[in-house]
Design an enzyme around this catalytic site. Structure first.
Site, PDB file in Angstrom:
ATOM      1  N   ARG A 165      45.067  51.046  40.009  1.00 28.99           N
ATOM      2  CA  ARG A 165      44.046  50.646  40.452  1.00 28.99           C
ATOM      3  C   ARG A 165      43.834  50.868  41.849  1.00 28.99           C
ATOM      4  O   ARG A 165      44.827  50.838  42.678  1.00 28.99           O
ATOM      5  CB  ARG A 165      44.147  49.069  40.028  1.00 28.99           C
ATOM      6  CG  ARG A 165      42.884  48.429  40.601  1.00 28.99           C
ATOM      7  CD  ARG A 165      43.019  46.996  40.433  1.00 28.99           C
ATOM      8  NE  ARG A 165      43.112  46.306  41.545  1.00 28.99           N
ATOM      9  CZ  ARG A 165      42.968  44.976  41.860  1.00 28.99           C
ATOM     10  NH1 ARG A 165      42.534  44.285  41.125  1.00 28.99           N
ATOM     11  NH2 ARG A 165      43.319  44.347  43.106  1.00 28.99           N
ATOM     12  N   TYR A 188      38.466  42.473  49.228  1.00 28.28           N
ATOM     13  CA  TYR A 188      39.119  41.904  48.055  1.00 28.28           C
ATOM     14  C   TYR A 188      40.308  43.226  47.817  1.00 28.28           C
ATOM     15  O   TYR A 188      39.771  44.379  47.717  1.00 28.28           O
ATOM     16  CB  TYR A 188      38.223  41.864  46.774  1.00 28.28           C
ATOM     17  CG  TYR A 188      39.156  41.843  45.488  1.00 28.28           C
ATOM     18  CD1 TYR A 188      40.017  40.557  45.295  1.00 28.28           C
ATOM     19  CD2 TYR A 188      39.285  42.961  44.825  1.00 28.28           C
ATOM     20  CE1 TYR A 188      40.899  40.749  44.340  1.00 28.28           C
ATOM     21  CE2 TYR A 188      40.260  42.911  43.721  1.00 28.28           C
ATOM     22  CZ  TYR A 188      40.954  41.678  43.376  1.00 28.28           C
ATOM     23  OH  TYR A 188      41.904  41.575  42.524  1.00 28.28           O
ATOM     24  N   GLU A 230      47.497  44.639  32.839  1.00 31.05           N
ATOM     25  CA  GLU A 230      47.606  44.817  34.404  1.00 31.05           C
ATOM     26  C   GLU A 230      49.025  44.346  34.840  1.00 31.05           C
ATOM     27  O   GLU A 230      49.769  43.398  34.131  1.00 31.05           O
ATOM     28  CB  GLU A 230      46.740  43.587  35.111  1.00 31.05           C
ATOM     29  CG  GLU A 230      46.808  43.595  36.559  1.00 31.05           C
ATOM     30  CD  GLU A 230      45.590  42.755  37.088  1.00 31.05           C
ATOM     31  OE1 GLU A 230      45.100  41.864  36.433  1.00 31.05           O
ATOM     32  OE2 GLU A 230      45.330  42.574  38.409  1.00 31.05           O
ATOM     33  N   ASP A 254      38.491  47.291  40.792  1.00 34.37           N
ATOM     34  CA  ASP A 254      37.905  46.129  40.515  1.00 34.37           C
ATOM     35  C   ASP A 254      36.759  45.745  41.443  1.00 34.37           C
ATOM     36  O   ASP A 254      37.085  45.759  42.767  1.00 34.37           O
ATOM     37  CB  ASP A 254      39.115  44.929  40.689  1.00 34.37           C
ATOM     38  CG  ASP A 254      38.652  43.617  40.220  1.00 34.37           C
ATOM     39  OD1 ASP A 254      37.473  43.367  40.130  1.00 34.37           O
ATOM     40  OD2 ASP A 254      39.610  42.960  40.003  1.00 34.37           O
ATOM     41  N   HIS A 269      35.408  42.981  41.665  1.00 32.23           N
ATOM     42  CA  HIS A 269      35.439  41.491  41.880  1.00 32.23           C
ATOM     43  C   HIS A 269      34.155  40.764  41.653  1.00 32.23           C
ATOM     44  O   HIS A 269      34.015  39.914  42.823  1.00 32.23           O
ATOM     45  CB  HIS A 269      36.313  41.173  43.026  1.00 32.23           C
ATOM     46  CG  HIS A 269      37.373  40.019  42.859  1.00 32.23           C
ATOM     47  ND1 HIS A 269      37.011  38.747  43.331  1.00 32.23           N
ATOM     48  CD2 HIS A 269      38.460  39.950  42.101  1.00 32.23           C
ATOM     49  CE1 HIS A 269      38.173  38.193  42.981  1.00 32.23           C
ATOM     50  NE2 HIS A 269      39.099  38.945  42.356  1.00 32.23           N
ATOM     51  N   TRP A 324      32.961  35.459  45.810  1.00 26.40           N
ATOM     52  CA  TRP A 324      34.335  36.257  46.129  1.00 26.40           C
ATOM     53  C   TRP A 324      35.112  37.015  45.163  1.00 26.40           C
ATOM     54  O   TRP A 324      35.192  37.930  44.951  1.00 26.40           O
ATOM     55  CB  TRP A 324      35.131  35.180  46.646  1.00 26.40           C
ATOM     56  CG  TRP A 324      36.377  35.926  47.271  1.00 26.40           C
ATOM     57  CD1 TRP A 324      36.876  36.493  48.384  1.00 26.40           C
ATOM     58  CD2 TRP A 324      38.050  36.005  46.549  1.00 26.40           C
ATOM     59  NE1 TRP A 324      37.976  36.961  48.607  1.00 26.40           N
ATOM     60  CE2 TRP A 324      38.834  37.007  47.063  1.00 26.40           C
ATOM     61  CE3 TRP A 324      38.047  35.625  45.236  1.00 26.40           C
ATOM     62  CZ2 TRP A 324      39.907  37.110  46.913  1.00 26.40           C
ATOM     63  CZ3 TRP A 324      39.612  35.678  44.722  1.00 26.40           C
ATOM     64  CH2 TRP A 324      40.454  36.550  45.668  1.00 26.40           C
ATOM     65  N   ARG A 340      39.064  41.019  29.288  1.00 29.51           N
ATOM     66  CA  ARG A 340      40.202  40.844  30.291  1.00 29.51           C
ATOM     67  C   ARG A 340      40.707  39.500  30.286  1.00 29.51           C
ATOM     68  O   ARG A 340      41.717  39.037  31.157  1.00 29.51           O
ATOM     69  CB  ARG A 340      39.983  41.182  31.741  1.00 29.51           C
ATOM     70  CG  ARG A 340      40.133  42.660  31.920  1.00 29.51           C
ATOM     71  CD  ARG A 340      39.805  43.125  33.214  1.00 29.51           C
ATOM     72  NE  ARG A 340      40.409  42.393  34.414  1.00 29.51           N
ATOM     73  CZ  ARG A 340      41.597  42.350  34.653  1.00 29.51           C
ATOM     74  NH1 ARG A 340      42.709  42.946  33.892  1.00 29.51           N
ATOM     75  NH2 ARG A 340      41.949  41.651  35.636  1.00 29.51           N
ATOM     76  N   GLU A 360      35.883  47.293  36.805  1.00 35.94           N
ATOM     77  CA  GLU A 360      36.168  45.842  36.422  1.00 35.94           C
ATOM     78  C   GLU A 360      35.248  44.816  37.274  1.00 35.94           C
ATOM     79  O   GLU A 360      34.855  45.257  38.441  1.00 35.94           O
ATOM     80  CB  GLU A 360      37.676  45.527  36.764  1.00 35.94           C
ATOM     81  CG  GLU A 360      38.009  43.911  36.618  1.00 35.94           C
ATOM     82  CD  GLU A 360      39.387  43.903  37.041  1.00 35.94           C
ATOM     83  OE1 GLU A 360      40.266  44.912  36.888  1.00 35.94           O
ATOM     84  OE2 GLU A 360      39.820  42.812  37.399  1.00 35.94           O
ATOM     85  N   GLU A 407      38.432  38.170  33.058  1.00 34.19           N
ATOM     86  CA  GLU A 407      39.616  37.198  33.788  1.00 34.19           C
ATOM     87  C   GLU A 407      39.352  36.126  34.258  1.00 34.19           C
ATOM     88  O   GLU A 407      40.052  34.960  34.017  1.00 34.19           O
ATOM     89  CB  GLU A 407      40.237  38.180  34.953  1.00 34.19           C
ATOM     90  CG  GLU A 407      39.492  38.114  36.197  1.00 34.19           C
ATOM     91  CD  GLU A 407      39.885  38.610  37.280  1.00 34.19           C
ATOM     92  OE1 GLU A 407      40.341  39.979  37.327  1.00 34.19           O
ATOM     93  OE2 GLU A 407      39.634  38.165  38.651  1.00 34.19           O
TER      94      GLU A 407
HETATM   95  O1  KDG Z   1      43.344  34.030  41.276  1.00 30.60           O
HETATM   96  C1  KDG Z   1      42.376  35.250  41.564  1.00 30.60           C
HETATM   97  C2  KDG Z   1      43.081  36.509  41.066  1.00 30.60           C
HETATM   98  O2  KDG Z   1      43.698  36.319  39.989  1.00 30.60           O
HETATM   99  C3  KDG Z   1      42.155  37.594  41.031  1.00 30.60           C
HETATM  100  O3  KDG Z   1      41.432  37.904  42.223  1.00 30.60           O
HETATM  101  C4  KDG Z   1      42.913  38.962  40.912  1.00 30.60           C
HETATM  102  O4  KDG Z   1      40.642  40.127  40.173  1.00 30.60           O
HETATM  103  C5  KDG Z   1      41.932  40.125  40.106  1.00 30.60           C
HETATM  104  C6  KDG Z   1      42.743  40.939  39.356  1.00 30.60           C
HETATM  105  O5  KDG Z   1      42.001  41.727  38.760  1.00 30.60           O
HETATM  106  O6  KDG Z   1      43.868  40.970  39.118  1.00 30.60           O
HETATM  107 MG    MG Z   2      39.974  41.311  38.449  1.00 27.39          MG
END
Ligand code: KDG
Ligand code: MG
Length: 402
Positions: free
Chosen positions: A147, A159, A339, A210, A212, A402, A283, A236, A262
């Site tokens: 990644r 991020y 991951e 990602d 995010h 975020w 995920r 992602e 996630e």
């Molecule tokens: O607690 C938040 C994290 O787990 C996150 O920001 C991590 O997005 C993430 C990832 O893909 O690992």
């Molecule tokens: Mg993520």
């Protein structure tokens, strides 16, 4: 066999973890991870006040009935706190079941479907050049999937990129820090990052990214299109996923594969995404998705729609969840990728584990149960410290995802 006792271990070997330990009258114990980054004590209290009293005296082999009892029996369903607590109980019970039957958990989930679990590493850099170097460094470590995240000109932080030289860890001790965001700058920057990464590494490595949860569907569609020449394994969390049909627009516009989930807790967060085939990878983590019991059903449902798994595996999921994900990933048919963000040395000392990394794959080991234990004495040397994830604002100050 009966559940005799259950306790919660909260420790912070580099970062906070909440661990549930369930003990039986036959001297077997099982572990479950109950960590919810930034909201740890809420899950600990849900467990100690509301779940543990209901577990004492029950048969730990009754994983389905206990799961239904905790999920349906509460009347108030779903949500990350509830589901992380139920997930910790479920995982600890499967650990006990494996130990009692003297077999690794993957054998209870269908046995090995593959030789190992393909994992992706995290590469990052403050600049595109540094990020490219870090991708190459991970390929040299044998990773087959990486990644890539990089700093963006004009933004102080973003991020996935550490602020200093330490490894990336988004939760910070104290109250939440604030970062600034511009989708315009990000959208201009990211295709250039992947152009450079592809040029450097060629086609024989899987690349992931990602977002995010930071774009709107139309912005994500543009990014997906512009990334198509670089053949990502996945893009992602392109958008916040409360609105499942937000993904329809993205799907109709781009062939870049999409991963999300996630932050999901139940199948009801992902039902339409999967059934409408708007995503390629789901995920949800074993802990935040409520344990092996529901995750196995979700994976089987996803398999009907060509959706594969890609379980969340950041460092805020403890080695207990990492082990759980590896047993799950080696067993289920529609596994996609896992991951892998290695834990700190302190964390690995507190949570001794059988799993290991080798040449792009991880292996859960053959110990009965999950193959992870916690050194409670050592854990007590690392007391809990309040920590939060950052919050994010646009350049004009508007609070954003975020
Ligand atoms: O607690 C938040 C994290 O787990 C996150 O920001 C991590 O997005 C993430 C990832 O893909 O690992
Ligand atoms: Mg993520």
């Amino acid at each position: 066999m009966k559940i005799q006792n259950a306790s919660i271990i909260i420790c912070s070997p580099g970062r906070n973890f909440v661990t549930l330990k369930i003990e039986t009258d036959e001297g077997i114990h099982g572990l479950g991870d109950a960590t919810l980054n930034g909201r740890e004590l809420a899950v600990a209290s849900y467990l100690s006040e509301h779940l543990i009293p209901c577990l004492i005296g029950r048969d730990p082999f009754q994983t389905e009935d206990i799961w239904q009892y905790l999920y349906r029996g509460a009347y108030w369903r779903r949500g990350p706190v509830t589901m992380a607590a139920i997930g910790a109980v479920d995982v600890a019970l499967w650990d006990i079941k494996g130990k009692a039957l003297n077999t690794p958990v993957y054998n209870l989930l269908g046995g090995k479907s593959r030789k190992g679990v393909l994992v992706y590493a995290h590469a990052h850099g403050a600049t595109v050049e540094e990020a490219v170097d870090d991708v190459v460094r991970h390929i040299d470590l044998g990773y087959l999937a990486v990644r890539a995240q990089s700093g963006i000109l004009g933004l102080e932080s973003t991020y996935g990129v550490p602020k200093g030289l330490q490894s990336y860890e988004p939760a910070e001790r104290g109250l939440p820090s604030e970062s600034r965001w511009s989708s315009e700058l990000y959208l201009r920057h990211t295709p250039k990052l992947f152009q450079k990464v592809r040029e450097a590494v060629g086609e024989n490595v899987h690349l992931l990214h990602d977002c995010h949860h930071r774009l709107t569907p139309i912005e994500a569609a543009r990014l997906g299109k512009e990334l198509e020449p670089f053949h990502l394994f996945w893009l992602e969390d392109p958008v916040p996923a409360e609105l499942q049909d937000g993904f329809k627009l993205i799907r109709e516009q781009t062939t870049t594969p999409i991963a999300t989930g996630e932050v999901f807790n139940t199948i009801w967060d992902a039902h339409d995404l999967i059934q409408q085939q708007w995503i390629d990878y789901i995920r949800m983590s074993i802990v935040h998705g409520g344990g092996f019991t529901p995750l196995k059903k979700i994976a089987d449902f996803a398999a009907l729609y060509h959706v594969r798994t890609g379980c969340h595996g950041a460092t805020d999921l403890s080695p207990v969840t990492m082990a759980a994900a590896l047993h799950f990933g080696i067993a289920i048919h529609n596994f996609g990728i896992q991951e892998h963000m290695p834990h700190s040395a302190e964390t690995d000392e507190v949570f001794r584990h059988q799993y290991r990394y080798e040449a792009g794959y991880m292996y859960p080991g053959n110990a009965p149960g999950l193959g992870v234990d916690i050194d409670e004495k050592l854990a007590s040397k690392y007391p809990y410290q309040r920590a939060y994830l950052p919050i994010n604002r646009k350049l004009d100050g508007t609070l954003t995802d975020w």
